[in-house]
Motif scaffolding. Structure first.
Motif, mmCIF file in Angstrom:
data_model
loop_
_atom_site.group_PDB
_atom_site.id
_atom_site.type_symbol
_atom_site.label_atom_id
_atom_site.label_comp_id
_atom_site.label_asym_id
_atom_site.label_seq_id
_atom_site.Cartn_x
_atom_site.Cartn_y
_atom_site.Cartn_z
ATOM 1 N N ALA A 276 0.852 -1.185 0.000
ATOM 2 C CA ALA A 276 0.000 0.000 0.000
ATOM 3 C C ALA A 276 0.890 1.238 0.000
ATOM 4 O O ALA A 276 2.065 1.191 0.378
ATOM 5 C CB ALA A 276 -0.897 0.003 1.234
ATOM 6 N N LEU A 277 0.327 2.383 -0.412
ATOM 7 C CA LEU A 277 1.095 3.628 -0.440
ATOM 8 C C LEU A 277 1.647 3.952 0.949
ATOM 9 O O LEU A 277 2.773 4.445 1.075
ATOM 10 C CB LEU A 277 0.219 4.776 -0.948
ATOM 11 N N ASP A 278 0.881 3.669 1.981
ATOM 12 C CA ASP A 278 1.333 3.941 3.348
ATOM 13 C C ASP A 278 2.571 3.129 3.728
ATOM 14 O O ASP A 278 3.272 3.478 4.680
ATOM 15 C CB ASP A 278 0.215 3.622 4.353
ATOM 16 N N ASP A 279 2.828 2.053 2.994
ATOM 17 C CA ASP A 279 3.953 1.169 3.319
ATOM 18 C C ASP A 279 5.143 1.395 2.383
ATOM 19 O O ASP A 279 5.957 0.498 2.164
ATOM 20 C CB ASP A 279 3.505 -0.293 3.244
ATOM 21 N N ILE A 280 5.250 2.602 1.830
ATOM 22 C CA ILE A 280 6.294 2.901 0.854
ATOM 23 C C ILE A 280 7.697 2.704 1.439
ATOM 24 O O ILE A 280 8.618 2.270 0.742
ATOM 25 C CB ILE A 280 6.133 4.339 0.307
ATOM 26 N N VAL A 281 7.880 3.012 2.724
ATOM 27 C CA VAL A 281 9.200 2.835 3.342
ATOM 28 C C VAL A 281 9.598 1.362 3.327
ATOM 29 O O VAL A 281 10.729 1.007 2.972
ATOM 30 C CB VAL A 281 9.211 3.398 4.776
ATOM 31 N N ASP A 282 8.658 0.477 3.678
ATOM 32 C CA ASP A 282 8.943 -0.960 3.647
ATOM 33 C C ASP A 282 9.250 -1.428 2.225
ATOM 34 O O ASP A 282 10.125 -2.280 2.022
ATOM 35 C CB ASP A 282 7.749 -1.748 4.195
ATOM 36 N N ALA A 283 8.531 -0.873 1.250
ATOM 37 C CA ALA A 283 8.770 -1.253 -0.149
ATOM 38 C C ALA A 283 10.178 -0.860 -0.580
ATOM 39 O O ALA A 283 10.887 -1.633 -1.243
ATOM 40 C CB ALA A 283 7.733 -0.595 -1.053
ATOM 41 N N HIS A 284 10.617 0.340 -0.198
ATOM 42 C CA HIS A 284 11.976 0.776 -0.548
ATOM 43 C C HIS A 284 13.023 -0.053 0.175
ATOM 44 O O HIS A 284 14.076 -0.362 -0.400
ATOM 45 C CB HIS A 284 12.145 2.265 -0.233
ATOM 46 N N ARG A 285 12.749 -0.399 1.431
ATOM 47 C CA ARG A 285 13.698 -1.265 2.151
ATOM 48 C C ARG A 285 13.876 -2.590 1.416
ATOM 49 O O ARG A 285 14.994 -3.101 1.280
ATOM 50 C CB ARG A 285 13.176 -1.540 3.565
ATOM 51 N N TYR A 286 12.775 -3.139 0.932
ATOM 52 C CA TYR A 286 12.839 -4.430 0.251
ATOM 53 C C TYR A 286 13.615 -4.322 -1.069
ATOM 54 O O TYR A 286 14.477 -5.165 -1.359
ATOM 55 C CB TYR A 286 11.424 -4.958 -0.009
ATOM 56 N N VAL A 287 13.342 -3.283 -1.851
ATOM 57 C CA VAL A 287 14.055 -3.119 -3.125
ATOM 58 C C VAL A 287 15.541 -2.872 -2.876
ATOM 59 O O VAL A 287 16.399 -3.365 -3.621
ATOM 60 C CB VAL A 287 13.436 -1.979 -3.946
#
Length: 306
Positions: free
Chosen positions: A281-292
């Motif tokens: 979700a957009l709210d989880d953008i920090v987690d998405a960047h951590r994963y990438v």
């Protein structure tokens, strides 16, 4: 509207959800209600400014010194045209579109305004917005380099980094062009790469493709020189006469709207398929960047903006 703002260069935690003004389209612009976007490796390089000192200086001059001048990052979108400028002729309100813009950014948000003449096209009707957002980044870059090097039926193509966003597209597009494809990836991704059309898989954790007898008309580095330099140091010794070794980092690709249309058509026919690792979700953008940032994603990491 809600948007993800990059407050400064640094780790994923510099990204923050904020309320900002909803943009209004200019005369030749369309406003798009974004339903899905993607976290690309390019987004992460911009956010973290993870470049050599010389390139970092140039990037600061081009993008902004202490933080991106355009604070809302994101290059990819799939969504719906919500409003059009008075001179727009190519799109109408309600059109479902997908696209890519590596200069304006702005897709980590609920709305963005883009020129009607940009890399924007009607999205494949058979795909979801999340699936459509997984096509432009890797697809356009892979298609550019395959066309630039003249890949055609009968050629032998090796894709180094065959499981990433660019790599998964390159494997499928090279196969579509009639080439025999060898995919270089980790053990965990061998099955995925084979399912995309590669006829030979090489596990880089246990094999070195430069030690083999096969010869290739094209060796395509889909990872980028930051990670591939050591592995590709001896690549020319396994090139066929007249063959080429190119990297996704070579030059500035000229991306074309007609190629985006072509990718949509190929996806509609089932000749290429989007590869999605995770959806956030957009709210989880920090987690998405951590994963990438971990560097092991399979295909694309998608952000659902709903």
């Amino acid at each position: 509207m809600q948007a993800v703002v990059c407050t400064r260069y640094g780790p994923p935690e510099v990204l923050r959800i904020e309320e900002i003004a909803t943009p209004a389209p200019k005369k030749t612009e369309v406003r798009i209600r974004i339903l899905a976007t993607a976290v690309t490796s390019s987004d992460c390089y911009v956010r973290g400014l993870r470049l050599s000192p010389a390139y970092r200086m140039m990037a600061r001059l081009a993008l902004g010194w202490n933080a991106p001048r355009q604070p809302v990052l994101g290059m990819v979108l799939s969504g719906e045209v919500d409003s059009v400028g008075p001179d727009v002729r190519s799109f109408e309100v309600g059109d479902r579109v997908f696209g890519f813009d590596r200069h304006l950014f702005g897709t980590y948000a609920q709305y963005v305004c883009w020129s009607e003449d940009g890399l924007l096209a009607t999205r494949p009707a058979i795909l979801t917005d999340e699936e459509s957002a997984a096509i432009p980044y890797g697809g356009l870059l892979a298609l550019h380099f395959l066309r630039k090097t003249g890949v055609r039926a009968g050629h032998s193509v090796l894709v180094f980094g065959a499981s990433g966003a660019v790599g998964t597209s390159a494997v499928q597009l090279a196969r579509h062009l009639g080439a025999e494809v060898t995919g270089v990836c980790s053990t965990a991704n061998v099955e995925l790469v084979a399912s995309l059309g590669a006829t030979t898989m090489i596990d880089y954790t246990s094999e070195d493709f430069t030690d083999k007898t096969a010869r290739y008309d094209l060796i395509f580095d889909a990872v980028g020189k930051r990670k591939s330099t050591a592995a590709l140091r001896r690549c020319r010794q396994v090139l066929a006469p007249g063959g080429a070794c190119v990297s996704v980092d070579d030059g500035t690709p000229k991306l074309r709207r007609e190629d985006l249309v072509l990718l949509g058509e190929l996806a509609t026919k089932g000749e290429i398929r989007p590869v999605i690792d995770r959806t956030y979700a957009l709210d989880d953008i920090v987690d998405a960047h951590r994963y990438v940032d971990m560097g092991h994603k399979r295909g694309n990491v998608i952000i659902s903006v709903r």
